[in-house]
Design a protein around this motif. Structure first.
Motif, PDB file in Angstrom:
ATOM      1  N   SER A   2       0.851  -1.182   0.000  1.00  0.00           N
ATOM      2  CA  SER A   2       0.000   0.000   0.000  1.00  0.00           C
ATOM      3  C   SER A   2       0.890   1.237   0.000  1.00  0.00           C
ATOM      4  O   SER A   2       1.881   1.306   0.706  1.00  0.00           O
ATOM      5  CB  SER A   2      -0.887  -0.019   1.233  1.00  0.00           C
ATOM      6  N   THR A   3       0.514   2.226  -0.814  1.00  0.00           N
ATOM      7  CA  THR A   3       1.307   3.448  -0.878  1.00  0.00           C
ATOM      8  C   THR A   3       0.688   4.560  -0.045  1.00  0.00           C
ATOM      9  O   THR A   3       1.208   5.646   0.005  1.00  0.00           O
ATOM     10  CB  THR A   3       1.466   3.920  -2.333  1.00  0.00           C
ATOM     11  N   THR A   4      -0.435   4.294   0.608  1.00  0.00           N
ATOM     12  CA  THR A   4      -1.042   5.289   1.470  1.00  0.00           C
ATOM     13  C   THR A   4      -0.567   5.049   2.890  1.00  0.00           C
ATOM     14  O   THR A   4      -0.581   3.933   3.375  1.00  0.00           O
ATOM     15  CB  THR A   4      -2.581   5.205   1.409  1.00  0.00           C
ATOM     16  N   VAL A   5      -0.139   6.087   3.522  1.00  0.00           N
ATOM     17  CA  VAL A   5       0.392   5.989   4.875  1.00  0.00           C
ATOM     18  C   VAL A   5      -0.669   6.497   5.827  1.00  0.00           C
ATOM     19  O   VAL A   5      -1.306   7.529   5.585  1.00  0.00           O
ATOM     20  CB  VAL A   5       1.700   6.798   4.993  1.00  0.00           C
ATOM     21  N   SER A   6      -0.874   5.788   6.949  1.00  0.00           N
ATOM     22  CA  SER A   6      -1.945   6.142   7.879  1.00  0.00           C
ATOM     23  C   SER A   6      -1.744   7.519   8.507  1.00  0.00           C
ATOM     24  O   SER A   6      -2.689   8.219   8.776  1.00  0.00           O
ATOM     25  CB  SER A   6      -2.078   5.076   8.962  1.00  0.00           C
ATOM     26  N   ASN A   7      -0.507   7.896   8.751  1.00  0.00           N
ATOM     27  CA  ASN A   7      -0.230   9.202   9.344  1.00  0.00           C
ATOM     28  C   ASN A   7       0.760   9.936   8.447  1.00  0.00           C
ATOM     29  O   ASN A   7       1.961   9.900   8.676  1.00  0.00           O
ATOM     30  CB  ASN A   7       0.321   9.021  10.759  1.00  0.00           C
ATOM     31  N   PRO A   8       0.269  10.605   7.383  1.00  0.00           N
ATOM     32  CA  PRO A   8       1.156  11.215   6.411  1.00  0.00           C
ATOM     33  C   PRO A   8       2.131  12.226   6.999  1.00  0.00           C
ATOM     34  O   PRO A   8       3.211  12.406   6.475  1.00  0.00           O
ATOM     35  CB  PRO A   8       0.228  11.897   5.414  1.00  0.00           C
ATOM     36  N   SER A   9       1.760  12.891   8.086  1.00  0.00           N
ATOM     37  CA  SER A   9       2.657  13.889   8.644  1.00  0.00           C
ATOM     38  C   SER A   9       3.841  13.250   9.358  1.00  0.00           C
ATOM     39  O   SER A   9       4.774  13.931   9.736  1.00  0.00           O
ATOM     40  CB  SER A   9       1.898  14.811   9.605  1.00  0.00           C
ATOM     41  N   ALA A  10       3.807  11.928   9.526  1.00  0.00           N
ATOM     42  CA  ALA A  10       4.861  11.242  10.267  1.00  0.00           C
ATOM     43  C   ALA A  10       5.819  10.488   9.360  1.00  0.00           C
ATOM     44  O   ALA A  10       6.486   9.576   9.803  1.00  0.00           O
ATOM     45  CB  ALA A  10       4.235  10.292  11.288  1.00  0.00           C
ATOM     46  N   LEU A  11       5.866  10.844   8.081  1.00  0.00           N
ATOM     47  CA  LEU A  11       6.757  10.142   7.162  1.00  0.00           C
ATOM     48  C   LEU A  11       8.192  10.638   7.312  1.00  0.00           C
ATOM     49  O   LEU A  11       8.531  11.718   6.838  1.00  0.00           O
ATOM     50  CB  LEU A  11       6.318  10.356   5.707  1.00  0.00           C
ATOM     51  N   THR A  12       8.998   9.855   7.977  1.00  0.00           N
ATOM     52  CA  THR A  12      10.428  10.172   8.008  1.00  0.00           C
ATOM     53  C   THR A  12      11.012   9.774   6.669  1.00  0.00           C
ATOM     54  O   THR A  12      10.356   9.101   5.863  1.00  0.00           O
ATOM     55  CB  THR A  12      11.130   9.382   9.130  1.00  0.00           C
ATOM     56  N   ILE A  13      12.239  10.144   6.413  1.00  0.00           N
ATOM     57  CA  ILE A  13      12.864   9.816   5.139  1.00  0.00           C
ATOM     58  C   ILE A  13      12.911   8.297   4.923  1.00  0.00           C
ATOM     59  O   ILE A  13      12.691   7.813   3.821  1.00  0.00           O
ATOM     60  CB  ILE A  13      14.260  10.469   5.000  1.00  0.00           C
ATOM     61  N   GLY A  14      13.152   7.554   5.981  1.00  0.00           N
ATOM     62  CA  GLY A  14      13.184   6.098   5.868  1.00  0.00           C
ATOM     63  C   GLY A  14      11.832   5.518   5.519  1.00  0.00           C
ATOM     64  O   GLY A  14      11.721   4.630   4.670  1.00  0.00           O
ATOM     65  N   LYS A  15      10.788   6.014   6.176  1.00  0.00           N
ATOM     66  CA  LYS A  15       9.425   5.547   5.898  1.00  0.00           C
ATOM     67  C   LYS A  15       8.987   5.958   4.496  1.00  0.00           C
ATOM     68  O   LYS A  15       8.321   5.205   3.790  1.00  0.00           O
ATOM     69  CB  LYS A  15       8.446   6.090   6.941  1.00  0.00           C
ATOM     70  N   LEU A  35      13.417  17.751  -7.503  1.00  0.00           N
ATOM     71  CA  LEU A  35      12.227  17.019  -7.918  1.00  0.00           C
ATOM     72  C   LEU A  35      11.215  16.950  -6.772  1.00  0.00           C
ATOM     73  O   LEU A  35      10.014  16.880  -7.013  1.00  0.00           O
ATOM     74  CB  LEU A  35      12.593  15.607  -8.381  1.00  0.00           C
ATOM     75  N   ILE A  36      11.721  16.926  -5.553  1.00  0.00           N
ATOM     76  CA  ILE A  36      10.870  16.966  -4.364  1.00  0.00           C
ATOM     77  C   ILE A  36      11.459  18.002  -3.405  1.00  0.00           C
ATOM     78  O   ILE A  36      12.647  18.307  -3.473  1.00  0.00           O
ATOM     79  CB  ILE A  36      10.759  15.591  -3.662  1.00  0.00           C
ATOM     80  N   GLU A  37      10.602  18.494  -2.541  1.00  0.00           N
ATOM     81  CA  GLU A  37      11.063  19.471  -1.548  1.00  0.00           C
ATOM     82  C   GLU A  37      11.538  18.769  -0.292  1.00  0.00           C
ATOM     83  O   GLU A  37      10.936  17.787   0.144  1.00  0.00           O
ATOM     84  CB  GLU A  37       9.926  20.423  -1.178  1.00  0.00           C
ATOM     85  N   GLN A  38      12.600  19.299   0.275  1.00  0.00           N
ATOM     86  CA  GLN A  38      13.079  18.788   1.559  1.00  0.00           C
ATOM     87  C   GLN A  38      12.383  19.596   2.651  1.00  0.00           C
ATOM     88  O   GLN A  38      12.482  20.814   2.679  1.00  0.00           O
ATOM     89  CB  GLN A  38      14.594  18.947   1.671  1.00  0.00           C
ATOM     90  N   TYR A  46      13.083  14.426  13.569  1.00  0.00           N
ATOM     91  CA  TYR A  46      13.390  14.205  12.157  1.00  0.00           C
ATOM     92  C   TYR A  46      12.477  15.022  11.256  1.00  0.00           C
ATOM     93  O   TYR A  46      11.375  15.403  11.647  1.00  0.00           O
ATOM     94  CB  TYR A  46      13.210  12.720  11.812  1.00  0.00           C
ATOM     95  N   ARG A  47      12.956  15.242  10.039  1.00  0.00           N
ATOM     96  CA  ARG A  47      12.109  15.884   9.034  1.00  0.00           C
ATOM     97  C   ARG A  47      10.909  14.977   8.770  1.00  0.00           C
ATOM     98  O   ARG A  47      11.025  13.766   8.770  1.00  0.00           O
ATOM     99  CB  ARG A  47      12.884  16.077   7.733  1.00  0.00           C
ATOM    100  N   LYS A  48       9.776  15.584   8.496  1.00  0.00           N
ATOM    101  CA  LYS A  48       8.553  14.842   8.189  1.00  0.00           C
ATOM    102  C   LYS A  48       8.104  15.194   6.773  1.00  0.00           C
ATOM    103  O   LYS A  48       7.965  16.369   6.432  1.00  0.00           O
ATOM    104  CB  LYS A  48       7.437  15.186   9.177  1.00  0.00           C
TER     105      LYS A  48
END
Length: 145
Positions: A2-15, A35-38, A46-48
């Motif tokens: 699945s490409t949808t994450v339950s808590n999108p604001s909690a996506l670390t770079i690893g996740k 291509l994407i914003e940091q 961590y960055r989210k």
């Protein structure tokens, strides 16, 4: 997967990398290529990355699968905010490139088929039509003596 994450604001770079099916260095590379914003780094933690970043990476991957280069994808991403006509023009250019490659491959296939037939019908084992066609003084389209 699945490409949808339950808590999108909690996506670390690893996740983010895991959800996109890429490695962390690819995420960083996409950031360097703009291509994407940091996201900004908080004082602690961590960055989210937002869900939109995952969707953008999946777009990039799909465009790559279709044969678009990262430079062309950058253009597509820029054009996605403007005109469908301009996107169509870019797609038509890519289609022309693909069609030319197909024609080249079909020509190569014809040459290789001819060489295999010549080899199959070769009564003299002391020379090989395929090897002879690769010699600098000959082209693959020349008939074998």
């Amino acid at each position: 997967m699945s490409t949808t994450v339950s808590n999108p604001s909690a996506l670390t770079i690893g996740k983010l990398a895991e959800a996109a099916g890429i490695n962390i260095e690819t995420v960083r590379y996409y950031e360097r290529r703009n291509l994407i914003e940091q996201p900004t780094k908080p004082e602690h933690g961590y960055r989210k990355y937002p869900q939109a970043t995952l969707e953008r990476i999946l777009f990039i991957k799909r465009a790559q699968e279709l044969g678009f280069t990262l430079d062309e994808i950058t253009t597509l991403l820029t054009l996605s905010e403007t005109s469908c006509h301009e996107v169509k023009d870019l797609a038509e250019q890519k289609l022309d490139t693909v069609q030319a490659k197909i024609e080249d491959l079909q020509s190569l296939q014809a040459v290789l088929n001819n060489l295999v037939i010549q080899c199959q019908n070769n009564p003299d084992e002391s020379h090989c039509p395929i090897i002879e066609s690769l010699l600098p003084s000959r082209t693959p389209l020349d008939p074998v003596p």
